[in-house]
Design a protein around this motif. Structure first.
Motif, PDB file in Angstrom:
ATOM      1  N   PRO A  86       0.823  -1.217   0.000  1.00  0.00           N
ATOM      2  CA  PRO A  86       0.000   0.000   0.000  1.00  0.00           C
ATOM      3  C   PRO A  86       0.852   1.260   0.000  1.00  0.00           C
ATOM      4  N   ILE A  87       0.443   2.254  -0.779  1.00  0.00           N
ATOM      5  CA  ILE A  87       1.089   3.563  -0.774  1.00  0.00           C
ATOM      6  C   ILE A  87       0.009   4.630  -0.767  1.00  0.00           C
ATOM      7  N   LYS A  88       0.383   5.822  -0.382  1.00  0.00           N
ATOM      8  CA  LYS A  88      -0.531   6.958  -0.428  1.00  0.00           C
ATOM      9  C   LYS A  88       0.062   8.013  -1.344  1.00  0.00           C
ATOM     10  N   ILE A  89      -0.751   8.491  -2.265  1.00  0.00           N
ATOM     11  CA  ILE A  89      -0.337   9.578  -3.133  1.00  0.00           C
ATOM     12  C   ILE A  89      -1.430  10.638  -3.131  1.00  0.00           C
ATOM     13  N   SER A  90      -1.114  11.792  -3.675  1.00  0.00           N
ATOM     14  CA  SER A  90      -2.076  12.893  -3.668  1.00  0.00           C
ATOM     15  C   SER A  90      -2.013  13.631  -4.990  1.00  0.00           C
ATOM     16  N   PHE A  91      -3.181  13.868  -5.585  1.00  0.00           N
ATOM     17  CA  PHE A  91      -3.298  14.701  -6.772  1.00  0.00           C
ATOM     18  C   PHE A  91      -3.932  16.016  -6.350  1.00  0.00           C
ATOM     19  N   GLY A  92      -3.172  17.096  -6.436  1.00  0.00           N
ATOM     20  CA  GLY A  92      -3.739  18.394  -6.102  1.00  0.00           C
ATOM     21  C   GLY A  92      -4.336  18.456  -4.716  1.00  0.00           C
ATOM     22  N   GLY A  93      -3.712  17.775  -3.770  1.00  0.00           N
ATOM     23  CA  GLY A  93      -4.201  17.776  -2.401  1.00  0.00           C
ATOM     24  C   GLY A  93      -5.305  16.780  -2.138  1.00  0.00           C
ATOM     25  N   VAL A  94      -5.711  15.992  -3.151  1.00  0.00           N
ATOM     26  CA  VAL A  94      -6.743  14.980  -2.968  1.00  0.00           C
ATOM     27  C   VAL A  94      -6.047  13.636  -2.728  1.00  0.00           C
ATOM     28  N   PRO A  95      -6.048  13.108  -1.491  1.00  0.00           N
ATOM     29  CA  PRO A  95      -5.308  11.879  -1.188  1.00  0.00           C
ATOM     30  C   PRO A  95      -6.007  10.645  -1.740  1.00  0.00           C
ATOM     31  N   THR A 150       3.320  16.126 -11.985  1.00  0.00           N
ATOM     32  CA  THR A 150       2.681  14.834 -11.750  1.00  0.00           C
ATOM     33  C   THR A 150       3.655  13.858 -11.100  1.00  0.00           C
ATOM     34  N   LEU A 151       4.892  13.885 -11.543  1.00  0.00           N
ATOM     35  CA  LEU A 151       5.909  12.994 -10.978  1.00  0.00           C
ATOM     36  C   LEU A 151       6.048  13.195  -9.472  1.00  0.00           C
ATOM     37  N   VAL A 152       5.936  14.417  -9.002  1.00  0.00           N
ATOM     38  CA  VAL A 152       6.014  14.673  -7.561  1.00  0.00           C
ATOM     39  C   VAL A 152       4.930  13.891  -6.832  1.00  0.00           C
TER      40      VAL A 152
END
Length: 455
Positions: A86-95, A150-152
Motif C-alpha cells: 500500500p502507498i498513499k499519493i495525492s493529486f492536487g491535495g486529494v489523497p 505529476t511525478l512529484v
C-alpha cells in the motif's frame, strides 16, 4: 476536416505528424504516437499498460472500438499472490490509496493493441511505425513541466527499484525541461520492431515479465500472456444537439450521461448528471487523437495505472499496477477476464455521418467531465479547439453524502446551487487531459503538457 494530431507531449504529437506527412493513415500515426508516448510520457503510461481505441472509417462511416485493456492474471496458478504494497499519493491535495508491487501487475495490452490497430487500418510497414519510439528511447526526451508536477505526486510508485535511476538520477526528482531517459528501452523497441507484439506474450520480453513478477510474489504466468487477445467492444452512441457521440460503454457511463442531459442544459444540470453515475477514483492516463487527410480518425487512451515499482532489468520497461486499483476489478471477474476502465476515446459525427471531432481524455473519473465540457465548448459555444480545452472546468463529487464541486479559476460558483465549493488556484492535472482534432482545429491539454497540431 484538417489532418492533425493531438497528444500529451510535444514529441508524441510530432511523431504522429511525421507519420501522417509520410503518407501514413490515422491508424499508422496513432500507433506511432502511442509507442512514442511510452517513451516520452512514461509518467503517465508505458508499454506494459493497457488501453482502448476508437476508429472511424471515412469511406464506410463505420466506427469500431477495440479493447486492449489489462486482464486479470492467474490462469493455471495454484499459488496465492503475495500481498500488494500500500502507498498513499495525492493529486492536487486529494489523497488516494493505491497498492503496488509485483502482485499488482495485470496482463498488459498495449503491445497487442498497437499491433491490432496497425493490422486492421495501417498501411506503412510495422518497423517504420516503431522506429520513432526507438529513437526517442535512445536519445531521451525533455520532461514537460506538467509531467514533472505529476511525478512529484507519483514518486512513491515511480522511484522503487530501477525507477530511481530514471526519475531521480542525481538523487532528486527530475524537473521540467530536464532529460527523461530510460536505459534499455531502445532495446525493447528494437525487439518489438523485429519480432512484433508477440515478443511481449510468447517471446523474450514476456519471459522477463513472468520472471520479475514471480520473483516479487505475483502470479503472472506464460499462460496469462499467451491467452491474451484484443477484443472488439460494442459501440454506444448518444445525441449531442444535432451530432452523435460514439464510444465504448465505460465504467463511468459517459455515453449514458450525455444521453441523460436535457437539450439545453446548465452547468448545474451537467454537475447533477455527472453525480448520477460512476465513482471518484483518481488514476493516470494519456490520450492521442489523430485525423488523416482522408477524414479517418483514430483515438487511443492508455494507462500504466500509476506503475507497480517493478522494472524489467536492461529493458527499461516499468510494469503496470492495475490490480492495485481494486475497484476496476468487478465482482466475479476471473483470471483471464478484463478489468473495467473509465477510458472513453470517442468520435463525434454530424447528421450526415461525417466526422466532426476525434476526442479523448486522461483523468480516470474526470475523463467524462473533461470530454463533455469540451464538447459543450465546441459544439454549443462555438469555441476553437484550443480555447475549448483551455476553458476552466468543474468537477462534482459526492463526499459523505454531501455534494461538492471542484472549480478551476474562472468558473462561476453561483451556477452550482446546493453544492459546497472547492476553489482551485490554477488549471490542474486533476481536471483531466483532453486531446482532440476536428473541424475546430487540434489541441492538447495544457494541464498535462499536451500539444495539438495540424498538417
Amino acid at each position: 476536416m484538417p489532418a492533425g494530431v493531438a497528444a500529451g507531449h510535444p514529441a508524441t504529437t510530432e511523431v504522429g505528424l511525421r507519420v501522417l506527412a509520410a503518407g501514413g493513415s490515422a491508424a499508422d500515426a496513432a500507433v506511432a504516437a502511442m509507442l512514442a508516448g511510452c517513451a516520452a510520457e512514461s509518467v503517465l503510461t508505458g508499454l506494459a499498460g493497457g488501453g482502448f481505441a476508437t476508429y472511424f472509417d471515412a469511406s464506410t462511416g463505420e466506427v469500431t472500438c477495440l479493447d486492449f485493456f489489462c486482464s486479470v492474471p492467474g490462469l493455471g496458478s495454484t499459488t496465492p499472490a503475495a500481498p500488494m504494497v500500500p502507498i498513499k499519493i495525492s493529486f492536487g491535495g486529494v489523497p488516494q490509496r493505491y497498492e503496488i508491487g509485483a502482485s499488482s501487475v495485470g496482463v498488459p495490452g498495449i503491445p497487442a493493441g498497437a499491433g491490432e490497430i496497425h493490422r486492421r487500418w495501417g498501411r506503412l510497414p510495422w518497423q517504420r511505425i516503431v522506429a520513432p519510439a526507438q529513437n526517442l528511447a535512445r536519445s531521451g526526451v525533455l520532461l514537460p513541466g506538467a509531467h514533472a508536477r505529476t511525478l512529484v505526486s507519483l514518486a512513491p510508485a515511480m522511484l522503487p527499484g530501477l525507477g530511481a535511476a530514471v526519475y531521480a538520477p542525481d538523487g532528486r526528482l527530475l524537473e521540467g525541461g530536464e532529460l527523461l531517459h530510460h536505459p534499455g528501452l531502445d532495446t525493447t523497441f528494437g525487439i518489438l520492431a523485429e519480432e512484433g507484439p508477440a515478443a511481449f506474450y510468447t517471446g523474450r520480453i514476456g519471459a522477463a515479465m513472468v520472471s520479475e513478477v514471480a520473483a516479487g510474489g505475483g502470479v503472472l504466468s506464460p499462460l496469462d500472456l499467451s491467452s491474451y487477445r484484443v477484443m472488439q467492444a460494442p459501440v454506444s452512441s448518444a445525441s449531442f444537439g444535432p451530432c452523435r457521440v460514439l464510444a465504448r460503454a465505460d465504467l463511468n457511463e459517459t455515453i449514458r450521461t450525455i444521453a441523460a442531459l436535457p437539450p439545453l442544459f446548465s452547468p448545474l444540470d451537467l454537475a447533477s448528471a455527472l453525480l448520477a453515475y460512476g465513482s471518484q477514483r483518481l488514476g493516470d492516463t494519456t490520450n492521442i487523437s489523430v485525423v488523416d487527410s482522408a477524414g479517418n480518425a483514430c483515438v487511443i487512451t492508455m494507462t500504466l495505472g500509476i506503475g507497480a515499482g517493478v522494472w524489467l532489468p536492461g529493458l527499461g520497461v516499468h510494469l503496470n499496477s492495475m490490480l492495485g486499483e481494486g475497484e476496476l476489478i468487478r465482482p466475479g471477474t476471473l483470471p483471464g477476464e478484463r478489468m473495467a476502465s473509465c477510458m472513453c476515446p470517442a468520435v463525434v459525427l454530424d447528421p450526415a455521418g461525417a466526422l466532426v471531432m476525434a476526442i479523448g481524455s486522461a483523468g480516470a473519473t474526470r475523463i467524462r467531465t473533461a470530454i463533455i465540457q469540451t464538447l459543450t465548448n465546441v459544439l454549443v459555444h462555438g469555441d476553437d479547439m484550443t480555447t475549448a480545452i483551455r476553458r476552466p472546468r468543474f468537477h462534482p463529487v459526492s463526499v459523505d453524502g454531501s455534494r461538492l464541486v471542484h472549480l478551476e479559476p474562472g468558473c462561476d460558483p453561483s451556477h452550482f446551487t446546493g453544492f459546497k465549493v472547492q476553489h482551485w488556484d490554477r488549471l490542474d492535472h486533476y481536471f483531466g487531459g483532453v486531446s482532440a482534432v476536428g473541424l475546430a482545429g487540434a489541441a492538447g491539454d495544457p494541464r498535462r503538457g499536451g500539444v495539438g497540431r495540424t498538417l
